[in-house]
Enzyme design. Sequence first.
Site, PDB file in Angstrom:
ATOM      1  CG  ASP A 149      -1.901   1.100   1.259  1.00 32.05           C
ATOM      2  OD1 ASP A 149      -2.767   1.111   0.371  1.00 32.05           O
ATOM      3  OD2 ASP A 149      -1.830   1.958   2.161  1.00 32.05           O
ATOM      4  CD  GLU A 193      -2.327   2.454  -3.440  1.00 29.49           C
ATOM      5  OE1 GLU A 193      -3.478   2.887  -3.650  1.00 29.49           O
ATOM      6  OE2 GLU A 193      -1.801   2.467  -2.311  1.00 29.49           O
TER       7      GLU A 193
END
Length: 533
Positions: free
Chosen positions: A221, A245
């Site tokens: 993330d 990400e």
Amino acid sequence: MLPSLVLVSSLIPLFQVAFGATAEQWRTRSIYQIITDRFALEPGAVVNECVVSEQTWCGGTWRAITQNLDYIQDAGFTAIWISPVSQNYHGPRSAYGDAYHGYWSADISKLNDKFGTADDLKARLSRSLLRYLMVDIVVNNVMSTSLTPALSTYMFTKPQHYHPYCPVDYSNITSEQQCWLGDTQVALPDLDTENADVISRYSTWISDLVQTYSIDGLRIDAAKHVRKQFWPAFASSAGVFCMGEVFDPVVANVADYQGSDALDSVLNYPLYYALVSAFTIPGPQNMSALIDNLNQSRAGYTDTTVLGNFLENQDVPRWHNLSVDPQSTYNAMTFTFLAEGIPIVYYGQEQYFSGNGDPYNREPLWLSNYTKTTAYQLMASLNQLRNFMIYTTDWATQQMRILAASQNGIAFQKGEVVTVLTNIGAPPQNLTNTVFLSPWPRGTVAIDIVACRQFVVASGGFLQVEYTKGGVPVVLVHPSALSGSGVCADTVGALYSGTVPSDTVAQSSALRFALAPSLIALVMVAVSGFVGG
């Protein structure tokens, strides 16, 4: 109705677990993404409405995932990605609800007991023989309801482990990497990943997590918000495939995080934005944006075959919220499966969920009764073809080649597969035809695996796709390449037996109608700017 599926026993190796899987192995996967709290309930659990606007717990667990793996396997997926497993914020309800999603990290050295026990994760989910396991992790930050958090509640307990508070300036990359995400109500204290102690403890933690729970890959993330130089050593300690990400529409910005000096892979956000531009209805229907993206991707990324291709995730609106037309979903989704890269489907995409942004795009799947919808069946067909091509050829590493493109469509080839997609939508288009130069000689019969129809290559090597039944995706394969796959078995069998149903053949004589003057504007033309190897 899509053709029925046949599970091919020769594909069983695709479903075997491979702890510590590499990028080479992950490029052969297709991934089903799950928010643990919203995928499934255990037997006997109270089935509540799970009002997404309340931003609270709905009861999904790791054990419930394992009890519903057939739903994922029957659609042909060979990997699952689950939301973060680490301990999250415990305390009074925050201004934005509870930490049901898993992204509000606290002490990451502990598991989130809301989702089950270590045995549930270790003995059940990660040791399933059905698929690879990708786990979401949060490295950039922890979560706090104050700008002066109680550091004793985290794995990193010293002030020097964190950057000083500052709001993020998104026009400055240093600010993005050192300032705090969130806001003053729900702050996300930013770890100092230049601190030697932070680096060392992160390396130990990720190595232990991966080995203890037999994890095959990581989705990271907010990878963009950590300095790029941190990632190679961290990924080496993990010892598994890492997909970061990088939430950005620009290929160059995202591609910067892939490579030996960064991560194995990144989520393909630039492609997502191009697909939205090309296929959503209503929308700009800008197919040239997709072609531009493909050209930039080929030039920018280290390896396009391991990029994560998606239409939905927990951070963007559901596709059905953006596009009212189901054929736009089917065409764009087919691209994510059959272009270069790893297809990723966010749970509920197959159920036409239509939530907008957070929290409305985090609906409970059990309210769908796990219906095997048309979208679900299409995913299964695409997975069946893709898995077979990967198992029998070097399809996973082959580059795609654009055969033709226009304002309303695109045709491309990857290995033995020719894919023809359009953005005209569901209403029948009696006068619309797509014509392109096929890779096969005149008279060749190809099978459309979506509808199990037969197409015959016309004179000059041209193929015609007509849209009298609406703008459906067409995926063409030479029947010899389907032998043993179970894909469109009746149609392939009929062809080899000499029985060719007249209503399933696209007659080559129809080509002259496609070239009528009134239709010339709708005919796709060959593209010379993007050619794969």
